[in-house]
Scaffold this motif. Structure first.
Motif, PDB file in Angstrom:
ATOM      1  N   VAL A  84       0.820  -1.212   0.000  1.00 32.74           N
ATOM      2  CA  VAL A  84       0.000   0.000   0.000  1.00 32.74           C
ATOM      3  C   VAL A  84       0.857   1.267   0.000  1.00 32.74           C
ATOM      4  CG1 VAL A  84      -1.975  -1.137   1.070  1.00 32.74           C
ATOM      5  CG2 VAL A  84      -0.261  -0.037   2.524  1.00 32.74           C
ATOM      6  N   MET A  98       0.231   3.773  -3.017  1.00 29.86           N
ATOM      7  CA  MET A  98      -0.247   5.158  -2.919  1.00 29.86           C
ATOM      8  C   MET A  98       0.777   6.159  -3.436  1.00 29.86           C
ATOM      9  SD  MET A  98      -2.406   5.603   0.617  1.00 29.86           S
ATOM     10  CE  MET A  98      -1.052   5.073   1.672  1.00 29.86           C
ATOM     11  N   TRP A 118      -2.453   4.735  -6.344  1.00 26.08           N
ATOM     12  CA  TRP A 118      -3.571   4.228  -5.558  1.00 26.08           C
ATOM     13  C   TRP A 118      -4.214   5.365  -4.772  1.00 26.08           C
ATOM     14  CZ3 TRP A 118      -3.083  -1.088  -2.732  1.00 26.08           C
ATOM     15  CH2 TRP A 118      -2.724  -2.089  -3.648  1.00 26.08           C
ATOM     16  N   ALA A 174      -6.359   1.847  -0.934  1.00 24.33           N
ATOM     17  CA  ALA A 174      -5.408   1.295   0.037  1.00 24.33           C
ATOM     18  C   ALA A 174      -6.129   0.790   1.287  1.00 24.33           C
ATOM     19  CB  ALA A 174      -4.374   2.358   0.406  1.00 24.33           C
ATOM     20  N   ILE A 221      -3.589   3.384   7.121  1.00 24.66           N
ATOM     21  CA  ILE A 221      -3.315   3.978   5.808  1.00 24.66           C
ATOM     22  C   ILE A 221      -3.000   5.464   5.937  1.00 24.66           C
ATOM     23  CG2 ILE A 221      -4.317   4.538   3.564  1.00 24.66           C
ATOM     24  CD1 ILE A 221      -3.460   1.560   4.042  1.00 24.66           C
TER      25      ILE A 221
END
Length: 608
Positions: A508, A512, A517, A522, A541
């Motif tokens: 993630v 990102m 993303w 995420a 996140i």
């Protein structure tokens, strides 16, 4: 099969010179003949430069020094976000680099060879992000100066409040906070003009923190907490003087500044915050993120390589669910095991915060009887368990703060318990191995006991060595096997799920910040892969959104330590000792991964 970091490790130009010179990979050159035993001229120059570097860093960022357990600068706040101060600091580091290169390295003894290499690394690391305007993002919900000082107000954290001098130090910092706040506002205004702003979701997340810092009266302010807790042993004169001084600072200087900050964030910064989520969307964002990867991990990997490593690790760990599920009473699809565990009330048996802390104390008691079998080095500093303060509990992650070198406060494992009835037992063992002992507490505690320069002794919280500090702590989680703690399937699930978290972070974080993303994408990946609730996945996140690449250091560092352990075991055979390996890894303090690998290789060679 564990992944091997076979790609070349990245380090600074100066450090590469140390590693790749005729003096083989950080092995010491023969020291100059010195029959009197006095330090050579080169050693004296190195020690003077190392001390000057540490003092410069301490005055530039004294809160970092406090977090590292050095209380000598607790009366300073620093203004590292000032553009002028940043320029002066970088110019100073460049002059120090020149001075270091002029030192006759071949005339240094073995210990100073390592000091030289590490100082070269620190200087290069300090300069590696000079081109990127991180000072224009001075605030986020996860880590900010006003929030840090507010958490220190209890006197139970890294800045203790037991003496009149300590009260005065904290008051001095409060008096410096308005100038920091005004500089932060000025920086954010400049950031708005240049398109360097926080994502809107992050601004929304941090607004409540700064609104809570406001109060109707000085006495109701969180920064007045030290006065509400004045020690009875203080003289009446000191009590009256400190009470008046704190009230005046809060009423006339701090409260107006906090009001200015809250109003600016709500009225101006929130509307200007960006709709994008990753670092790639910032000006020069791709290069900025790559520089952060190099700084946080010390390895030469690009975002796509790390992303693919994360996917590979996720798949490897998920294969264990098929074997573990039935031991927990689960018979469904293996990939859905985390979601099933999260939904089971039988793993959530606490009713109060005190019960959670008592459970951690029982884990600690069990560990104390088993640690000597795996460790020949045990830290002297005590370890305490405390709850995360309410101000930051909603957005914080469980964490550790090191003990002070002067003994003024112990190491502390901070447990984040928002709702004890929803606190799962499954992750407690692996979390304590990581944040407590033998994870962060062993590394940080032993580091304070080493006879090394201050820039090494007080160096556990710096992000540029996260691959070692977080890598060691994640490696420490795997020792639950050797301790016999993962014979319990609940604890083993918690370990695997936390290891899965670190693998998910590789996916993630790079997703990102490099692959476009969204925050929602995420969060969904973390929620579905880890079985987290929406709120818990969001918390994770949004941390990665404001602290790019830091979350990469855990898995990359742990994989390297595991690789080195297997290398040593294979090469040394019957001569391999796990306690000795641990002493080699953490016995010299914090090391970039290239220097750690060289140290282990020398140990292997010496056994032959």
């Amino acid at each position: 099969m564990r992944f091997s970091l076979s790609r070349p490790l990245l380090c600074s130009t100066a450090l590469l010179a140390v590693l790749m010179s005729p003096v083989s990979r950080c092995a010491a050159a023969p020291a100059a003949h010195n029959p009197a035993g006095a330090p050579s001229s080169a050693a004296r120059q190195l020690h003077q430069l190392a001390d000057a570097f540490y003092r410069a860093r301490a005055h530039f960022d004294p809160l970092l020094i406090t977090a590292n357990g050095d209380s000598r600068f607790n009366g300073e706040l620093g203004l590292s976000i000032s553009p002028a101060n940043r320029s002066r600091q970088f110019a100073l580091y460049r002059r120090m680099q020149t001075r270091l290169k002029a030192i006759a390295r071949t005339r240094l003894g073995e210990a100073d060879q390592l000091n030289y290499a590490l100082l070269a690394f620190e200087l290069d690391s300090g300069l590696s992000l000079e081109a990127f305007p991180e000072h224009l993002l001075p605030l986020n919900h996860f880590d900010n100066v006003p929030g840090t000082l507010a958490n220190y107000a209890s006197g139970t954290g890294s800045q203790p409040l037991h003496t009149v001098a300590q009260y005065q130090d904290y008051l001095n910092r409060l008096n410096q906070l308005p100038a920091w706040i005004d500089q932060a506002i000025a920086n954010m205004r400049q950031g708005v003009k240049r398109g360097i702003v926080q994502p809107k979701a992050i601004t929304v997340a941090m607004l409540p923190q700064f609104q809570q810092l406001r109060s109707a009266t000085p006495e109701a302010n969180i920064f007045y907490t030290p006065i509400r807790n004045l020690p009875a042993a203080f003289s009446q004169a000191d009590k009256e003087r400190l009470t008046a001084a704190y009230r005046k600072t809060i009423a006339t200087r701090l409260a107006p500044a906090l009001e200015r900050l809250a109003v600016y964030l709500e009225k101006d910064y929130l509307p200007a915050s960006r709709a994008s989520d990753g670092w790639h969307a910032l000006p020069n964002g791709a290069a900025w993120y790559q520089a952060q990867i190099k700084d946080r991990t010390t390895v030469s990997m690009n975002p796509e390589q790390i992303h693919q490593l994360g996917l590979k690790e996720v798949a490897r760990i998920q294969e264990q669910w098929a074997l573990l599920g039935p031991r927990l009473g689960y018979s469904g699809a293996p990939a859905a095991l985390p979601q099933w565990v999260e939904a089971q009330d039988k793993f959530k048996t606490f009713k109060t915060e005190a019960e959670v802390l008592d459970a951690y104390r029982r884990i600690d008691d069990k560990l104390k009887t088993r640690l000597p079998a795996l460790f020949s080095l045990l830290p002297k500093a005590p370890l305490q368990l405390q709850l995360e303060p309410e101000l930051t509990r909603a957005t914080a992650s469980d964490h550790y703060t090191p003990a002070a070198a002067d003994g003024s406060h112990p190491g502390v494992f901070w447990a984040v318990v928002n709702d004890p009835r929803q606190y799962s037992r499954t992750g407690m063992v692996t979390l304590y191995l990581h944040e407590g002992q033998p994870g962060h507490h062993f590394h940080a505690g032993l580091l304070k006991e080493l006879d090394v320069p201050d820039f090494r002794k007080f160096n556990t919280e710096n992000p540029n060595i996260g691959a070692f500090t977080e890598g060691w702590a994640l490696y420490a989680e795997t020792l639950g096997h050797e301790f016999g703690l993962y014979d319990d399937p609940e604890a083993y699930f918690g370990h695997l799920n936390d290891e899965l978290l670190r693998a998910v972070r590789l996916v993630v974080d790079t997703g990102m910040h490099a692959k476009g993303w969204t925050r929602e994408q995420a969060i969904a990946y973390a929620r579905d892969t880890l079985g987290y609730s929406e709120a818990r996945a969001k918390n994770q996140i949004e941390r990665y959104m404001v602290w790019p690449a830091q979350a990469l250091s855990y898995k990359i560092g742990a994989l390297k330590i595991l690789e080195l352990r297997e290398r040593a075991r294979t090469a040394m055979g019957d001569k391999f000792s796990l306690p000795q390996f641990h002493e080699v890894v953490i016995g010299a303090g914090t090391l970039p991964l290239p220097l750690l690998e060289a140290r282990v290789d020398r140990w292997i060679a010496s056994a032959k």
